[in-house]
Design a protein around this motif. Sequence first.
Motif, PDB file in Angstrom:
ATOM      1  N   MET A 195       0.857  -1.296   0.075  1.00 57.60           N
ATOM      2  CA  MET A 195      -0.085  -0.049  -0.036  1.00 57.60           C
ATOM      3  C   MET A 195       0.772   1.163   0.101  1.00 57.60           C
ATOM      4  N   SER A 196       0.669   2.323  -0.798  1.00 61.13           N
ATOM      5  CA  SER A 196       1.173   3.403  -0.756  1.00 61.13           C
ATOM      6  C   SER A 196       0.329   4.484  -0.790  1.00 61.13           C
ATOM      7  N   SER A 197       1.128   5.924  -0.577  1.00 57.79           N
ATOM      8  CA  SER A 197       0.406   6.904  -0.677  1.00 57.79           C
ATOM      9  C   SER A 197       1.193   8.183  -1.092  1.00 57.79           C
ATOM     10  N   THR A 198       0.670   9.301  -1.658  1.00 55.65           N
ATOM     11  CA  THR A 198       1.614  10.329  -2.153  1.00 55.65           C
ATOM     12  C   THR A 198       1.044  11.536  -1.365  1.00 55.65           C
ATOM     13  N   SER A 199       1.899  12.639  -0.675  1.00 51.95           N
ATOM     14  CA  SER A 199       1.472  13.576  -0.082  1.00 51.95           C
ATOM     15  C   SER A 199       0.747  14.549  -0.970  1.00 51.95           C
ATOM     16  N   GLN A 200      -0.431  15.156  -0.704  1.00 47.91           N
ATOM     17  CA  GLN A 200      -1.079  15.696  -1.457  1.00 47.91           C
ATOM     18  C   GLN A 200      -1.096  17.334  -1.197  1.00 47.91           C
ATOM     19  N   PRO A 201      -0.763  18.178  -1.934  1.00 50.51           N
ATOM     20  CA  PRO A 201      -0.390  19.520  -1.569  1.00 50.51           C
ATOM     21  C   PRO A 201      -1.702  20.339  -1.438  1.00 50.51           C
ATOM     22  N   GLY A 202      -2.790  20.295  -1.952  1.00 51.33           N
ATOM     23  CA  GLY A 202      -4.330  20.582  -1.793  1.00 51.33           C
ATOM     24  C   GLY A 202      -4.301  21.728  -0.956  1.00 51.33           C
ATOM     25  N   PRO A 217       7.668   5.312   9.220  1.00 52.33           N
ATOM     26  CA  PRO A 217       8.435   4.504  10.338  1.00 52.33           C
ATOM     27  C   PRO A 217       7.443   3.541  11.268  1.00 52.33           C
ATOM     28  N   THR A 218       6.068   3.590  11.316  1.00 54.63           N
ATOM     29  CA  THR A 218       5.347   2.851  12.120  1.00 54.63           C
ATOM     30  C   THR A 218       4.383   1.988  11.391  1.00 54.63           C
ATOM     31  N   THR A 219       4.056   2.346  10.161  1.00 53.30           N
ATOM     32  CA  THR A 219       2.972   1.437   9.485  1.00 53.30           C
ATOM     33  C   THR A 219       3.591   0.894   8.354  1.00 53.30           C
ATOM     34  N   ASN A 220       4.781   1.198   7.894  1.00 49.80           N
ATOM     35  CA  ASN A 220       5.423   0.635   6.873  1.00 49.80           C
ATOM     36  C   ASN A 220       4.727   0.843   5.479  1.00 49.80           C
ATOM     37  N   GLU A 221       3.824   1.724   5.580  1.00 49.50           N
ATOM     38  CA  GLU A 221       3.167   2.107   4.242  1.00 49.50           C
ATOM     39  C   GLU A 221       4.395   2.844   3.457  1.00 49.50           C
ATOM     40  N   VAL A 222       4.259   2.923   2.230  1.00 48.24           N
ATOM     41  CA  VAL A 222       5.131   3.565   1.286  1.00 48.24           C
ATOM     42  C   VAL A 222       4.652   5.006   1.114  1.00 48.24           C
ATOM     43  N   ILE A 223       5.417   6.000   1.417  1.00 50.21           N
ATOM     44  CA  ILE A 223       5.056   7.377   1.344  1.00 50.21           C
ATOM     45  C   ILE A 223       5.749   8.194   0.193  1.00 50.21           C
ATOM     46  N   LYS A 224       5.215   8.685  -0.552  1.00 50.53           N
ATOM     47  CA  LYS A 224       5.810   9.448  -1.561  1.00 50.53           C
ATOM     48  C   LYS A 224       5.455  11.055  -1.540  1.00 50.53           C
ATOM     49  N   ILE A 225       6.667  12.058  -1.270  1.00 44.85           N
ATOM     50  CA  ILE A 225       6.448  13.367  -0.933  1.00 44.85           C
ATOM     51  C   ILE A 225       7.041  14.225  -1.949  1.00 44.85           C
ATOM     52  N   ILE A 226       6.476  15.027  -2.572  1.00 43.77           N
ATOM     53  CA  ILE A 226       6.861  15.851  -3.643  1.00 43.77           C
ATOM     54  C   ILE A 226       7.083  17.274  -2.988  1.00 43.77           C
ATOM     55  N   ALA A 227       7.913  18.014  -3.274  1.00 42.18           N
ATOM     56  CA  ALA A 227       8.122  19.422  -2.954  1.00 42.18           C
ATOM     57  C   ALA A 227       8.199  20.241  -4.368  1.00 42.18           C
ATOM     58  N   PRO A 228       7.309  21.076  -4.553  1.00 39.69           N
ATOM     59  CA  PRO A 228       7.135  21.954  -5.781  1.00 39.69           C
ATOM     60  C   PRO A 228       8.225  22.407  -6.235  1.00 39.69           C
ATOM     61  N   LEU A 229       8.732  22.477  -7.532  1.00 39.44           N
ATOM     62  CA  LEU A 229      10.005  22.887  -8.092  1.00 39.44           C
ATOM     63  C   LEU A 229       9.939  24.439  -7.938  1.00 39.44           C
ATOM     64  N   PRO A 230      11.157  25.181  -7.950  1.00 41.68           N
ATOM     65  CA  PRO A 230      11.172  26.504  -8.324  1.00 41.68           C
ATOM     66  C   PRO A 230      11.341  26.706  -9.771  1.00 41.68           C
ATOM     67  N   SER A 231      10.806  27.715 -10.372  1.00 43.93           N
ATOM     68  CA  SER A 231      10.557  27.805 -11.793  1.00 43.93           C
ATOM     69  C   SER A 231      11.957  27.566 -12.292  1.00 43.93           C
ATOM     70  N   ILE A 232      12.766  28.066 -11.982  1.00 46.01           N
ATOM     71  CA  ILE A 232      14.217  27.971 -12.608  1.00 46.01           C
ATOM     72  C   ILE A 232      14.700  26.715 -12.861  1.00 46.01           C
ATOM     73  N   LEU A 233      14.069  25.499 -12.123  1.00 45.21           N
ATOM     74  CA  LEU A 233      14.391  24.141 -12.213  1.00 45.21           C
ATOM     75  C   LEU A 233      13.243  23.570 -13.108  1.00 45.21           C
ATOM     76  N   TRP A 234      12.345  24.296 -13.761  1.00 42.94           N
ATOM     77  CA  TRP A 234      11.415  23.386 -14.606  1.00 42.94           C
ATOM     78  C   TRP A 234      12.023  23.033 -15.927  1.00 42.94           C
ATOM     79  N   THR A 235      11.588  21.853 -16.322  1.00 46.97           N
ATOM     80  CA  THR A 235      11.860  21.539 -17.970  1.00 46.97           C
ATOM     81  C   THR A 235      11.048  22.542 -18.532  1.00 46.97           C
ATOM     82  N   GLN A 236      11.485  22.609 -19.981  1.00 47.76           N
ATOM     83  CA  GLN A 236      10.317  23.371 -20.810  1.00 47.76           C
ATOM     84  C   GLN A 236       9.108  22.775 -21.160  1.00 47.76           C
TER      85      GLN A 236
END
Length: 376
Positions: A1-8, A348-367
């Motif tokens: 089971m896995s989940s992704t952080s939601q910026p929302g 660390p306690t549930t062993n669920e796979v967590i994916k966390i994403i930090a929004p990119l600064p615009s200078i590091l965006w691809t085209q």
Amino acid sequence: MSSTSQPGQSQTFGIPWPDLNDGLSYTDVVRLSESKLTLIGFYTSKYKSSAPLQGWLQRIRNGQITIDGRVVTDPDTVLRVGSELVYQRLPWKEPDAPHMLEVLYDDDDMIALNKPSGLQVLPGGIFQQRTVLTQLQWQASKQSTCFARQELHPVPVHRLGRGTSGILLCAKTKLAKTRLATYFADGTAHIGGSRDINKEHGTSGKISKLYRALVSGILDNDKVVIKQPIGTVKYPGVAKGLYVASPSGKPALSIVDVLEKHIQGQHTLVEVQIQSGRPHQIRIHLAFIRHPLLGDPLYAVGGQPKSFDCEVLDDSFAQDGGYKRPTKPIPGDCGYYLHAHQLVLSHPTTNEVIKIIAPLPSILWTQEESKNINLE
């Protein structure tokens, strides 16, 4: 089971920094080998990297040092074994630093923050209050008074350079702190072992980190695996030594993937995955392959500092008695483009796979990313 952080619903917190910090107290108990030293002899021998002789004399005569609770202003006072010495560093104005933090993930065990460039993670040097840790402590204090709950003590479990932005993982409980720290330590410890690169490149471990960076020049290959060891050398203004590329250093592994080559601007946008976590590893490794981070004030081609000339420390000192700031760049200096973009870990306690994403600064965006964002 896995989940992704939601910026929302983006949650942020932060309290503006006071003009002056609270100062610091440093306590020592005189050992048998230190008894019969004079007060000035004790501080200039044990803390010679903190201030020159004249600086320590100023601090003593200012009444900033007590012996067993009594202010002593005579530098030639002879010390006795078991006496408690306290040096009070006076409050000072720390350099400007951001104070707002964005929450990327939050539960009862851990919190992931989007650290801005320019903010130090833990106290050190001239930054003692203006740190992520301070904001976490202030936030925890506010929450514990507002809610009838056990007071939590969130602490970062790894570091990002002051100029590096992106995901910073913090533990809220002792158990989470122990397990998350073990994840990071295990990833580093396995580097240089018998496992093959493909396994090391995968996410089969407990944690995987992905960074986005802008480097100088155009990389010839679209993928580069860097296994250069990292060690330390003496360097002015860095008491414990500066981390550099060194054949006698500790193993480190970085995998670099080219995202875009900007021929006209002579720079390359890359993605870097690391499982080891040596200090300043990405900066050093990219400089080692002759492509230092664009704007990096410290590391040059080869993974070495831009200047190796040692500064001679003289008797001049700053207003607080300490040495003046080195004129050469130091690791905390900003100006480069490096962002901790993605983190995948086992909870660390549930062993669920967590994916966390930090929004990119615009200078590091691809085209392509830039086009998609503009269309939204």
